[in-house]
Design an enzyme around this catalytic site. Structure first.
Site, PDB file in Angstrom:
ATOM      1  N   HIS A 137       0.840  -1.205   0.000  1.00  0.00           N
ATOM      2  CA  HIS A 137       0.000   0.000   0.000  1.00  0.00           C
ATOM      3  C   HIS A 137       0.873   1.251   0.000  1.00  0.00           C
ATOM      4  O   HIS A 137       1.937   1.295   0.626  1.00  0.00           O
ATOM      5  CB  HIS A 137      -0.921   0.005   1.225  1.00  0.00           C
ATOM      6  N   HIS A 138       0.397   2.273  -0.715  1.00  0.00           N
ATOM      7  CA  HIS A 138       1.160   3.516  -0.842  1.00  0.00           C
ATOM      8  C   HIS A 138       1.305   4.229   0.503  1.00  0.00           C
ATOM      9  O   HIS A 138       2.181   5.085   0.668  1.00  0.00           O
ATOM     10  CB  HIS A 138       0.477   4.436  -1.856  1.00  0.00           C
ATOM     11  N   SER A 139       0.469   3.907   1.475  1.00  0.00           N
ATOM     12  CA  SER A 139       0.618   4.508   2.801  1.00  0.00           C
ATOM     13  C   SER A 139       1.865   4.002   3.515  1.00  0.00           C
ATOM     14  O   SER A 139       2.300   4.583   4.506  1.00  0.00           O
ATOM     15  CB  SER A 139      -0.607   4.214   3.663  1.00  0.00           C
ATOM     16  N   VAL A 141       4.898   2.964   1.600  1.00  0.00           N
ATOM     17  CA  VAL A 141       6.132   3.221   0.849  1.00  0.00           C
ATOM     18  C   VAL A 141       5.909   4.270  -0.226  1.00  0.00           C
ATOM     19  O   VAL A 141       4.806   4.434  -0.746  1.00  0.00           O
ATOM     20  CB  VAL A 141       6.683   1.936   0.176  1.00  0.00           C
ATOM     21  N   ASN A 307       6.078   8.110   2.997  1.00  0.00           N
ATOM     22  CA  ASN A 307       6.135   8.977   1.820  1.00  0.00           C
ATOM     23  C   ASN A 307       6.778  10.314   2.155  1.00  0.00           C
ATOM     24  O   ASN A 307       6.342  11.014   3.078  1.00  0.00           O
ATOM     25  CB  ASN A 307       4.716   9.200   1.285  1.00  0.00           C
TER      26      ASN A 307
END
Length: 461
Positions: A137-139, A141, A307
């Protein structure tokens, strides 16, 4: 208590069936010189490396009523078997069959009741090769921290027992009571007015800074000025994928001959591919296509998960036919876009996600999608083009030689194409994720990119 940052929490708030917010890494492995390499061997390798990635044993715990950003907590029921899957490609096991499998994996959201990642061991590739697909999940990395995972999962020698990094000193993150989280969330809501005032003042300063940059001789693109194209619109829940590799030496040759940067050459190649794709369909806009280009704000050597990026918008100069002239214009435009992005980033003290409750943001994003505002509002950008530098060395995973590492970034806000690039060894691996309702053939874009690189090489001698 490890609370998600504002940007990390935003990727959770904006996620929906049409906007799954995960990234993906595709590794193509050659196990011919790795005796005993199979699914169980790779799973054992992951199990031995997971202690070096404590974040991958944690899941999110929501604050009651979503008053504040979620927190990361250890998953007491964590099992690796829930996160690694096995699949086989149909014959002949070529690039198209593998890409179809990746597209299906991309279309499915991750289970928020589990740590937000999964991986796939894919057999049946031509030449006895194996694919390893890591979906995160982008949360958790961004591009740089995702690339940093290679220091844990991969080795520079085939028979390494341990990664080159030390075990992290990361304490236990136990589940918190709902009463505690509600109290902290209520306190955060009560103390948000000063942040709102700072945010409004910051917005004014950003507007003044942007206007000053727009008055320069080589201004960046005006906000919300992207032209409508055939690959922009309301996203569906379906995904397609295509990938290819470009020779890094050829890209560097063009870069040195034209005195630009590697990223400029990549953007020019992508621009030429888009120009061909749109012109073939008699849909090339008069105004240049604009790209969101993520700019890392990390300190050197920092590969902490999460991020740390600032999005800048740059022109791809698709209105310029000559590839060398377009490359020069992109180089100049990127300098202008980066100067604006750096000035805005230096003024950034608080973001919207630092004080707006996740519940409010989730409702806003759901309303945005339900009303299909992507089709109605002006566009800030047409697509995302992200370039992540990778290791120049040959890497191995569980003893198998890694031939390619192909990155995949998410789609969002009416942008039906995401092009993500990763340099590894002597190759630049390119992954294109697309919405099939907006892009009928992502492979055509990659063919156009190869042709455009050839044109640049010819022009550069």
């Amino acid at each position: 208590m490890k609370r998600l940052s504002g940007m990390d929490a935003m990727f959770l708030s904006m996620e929906g069936t049409e906007w799954p917010q995960h990234t993906l890494g595709l590794m193509i492995l050659d196990p011919s010189d790795a005796p005993g390499f199979d699914y169980e061997h790779l799973k054992d390798h992951l199990n031995r490396r997971l202690p070096y990635l404590p974040q991958f044993r944690r899941r999110i715990q929501q604050v009651p009523l979503q008053l504040d950003r979620p927190v990361w907590v250890d998953d007491p029921a964590f099992k690796l078997d829930y996160h690694i899957h096995r699949a086989a490609l149909p014959s002949p096991g070529g690039a198209r069959e593998l890409a179809d499998a990746v597209g299906e994996i991309l279309a499915r959201q991750l289970d928020r009741n589990q740590p937000l990642w999964e991986s796939w061991y894919v057999e049946g590739l031509q030449g006895g090769r194996v694919a390893y697909i890591a979906k995160t999940h982008h949360s958790m990395v961004d591009g740089v921290s995702g690339a940093g995972l290679s220091s844990v999962l991969c080795d520079v020698i085939p028979d390494a027992d341990e990664p080159v990094i030390d075990l992290p000193e990361d304490g236990e993150q136990s589940r918190h009571s709902n009463v505690e989280l509600f109290a902290r969330g209520a306190l955060a809501a009560a103390t948000s007015p000063p942040k709102v005032v700072r945010y409004l003042g910051q917005t004014v300063r950003h507007a003044v800074t942007t206007i000053c940059h727009l008055r320069r001789d080589d201004p960046p693109p005006r906000p919300m000025s992207a032209p409508k194209t055939s690959f922009n619109g309301a996203l569906s829940s379906h995904r397609t994928f295509a990938y290819a590799s470009l020779p890094l030496a050829e890209i560097k040759h063009v870069k040195n001959s034209c005195d630009v940067k590697v990223n400029d050459v990549i953007l020019c190649v992508v621009a030429g591919a888009l120009r061909r794709y749109l012109a073939k369909r008699d849909a090339l806009p008069e105004r240049p296509v604009l790209a969101t280009v993520p700019m890392s704000t990390r300190d050197a050597g920092d590969d902490e998960l999460g991020n740390f990026v600032h999005a800048m918008v740059a022109s791809l100069c698709t209105d310029v036919e000559d590839p060398v002239e377009r490359l020069s214009a992109i180089h100049t435009g990127m300098n202008s876009a980066k100067a604006l992005a750096e000035d805005l980033q230096s003024q950034q003290s608080v973001g919207l996600t630092d004080f707006a409750p996740p519940l409010l943001l989730s409702l806003l994003f759901k309303g945005f999608r339900a009303a299909k505002l992507e089709d109605k509002l002006p566009l800030g950008s047409n697509l995302i083009v992200s370039n992540v530098p990778g290791p120049p060395l040959q890497l191995f995973m569980a003893g198998a030689r890694i031939e390619h590492i192909v990155p995949v970034g998410p789609l969002t806000v009416g942008m039906g194409i995401n092009v993500t690039v990763f340099s590894y060894g002597e190759c630049v691996d390119v992954g294109v994720q697309a919405d099939p309702n907006l892009v009928d053939d992502p492979w055509e874009l990659l063919d156009g990119a190869k042709a455009e690189l050839d044109r640049l090489l010819t022009a550069a001698g």
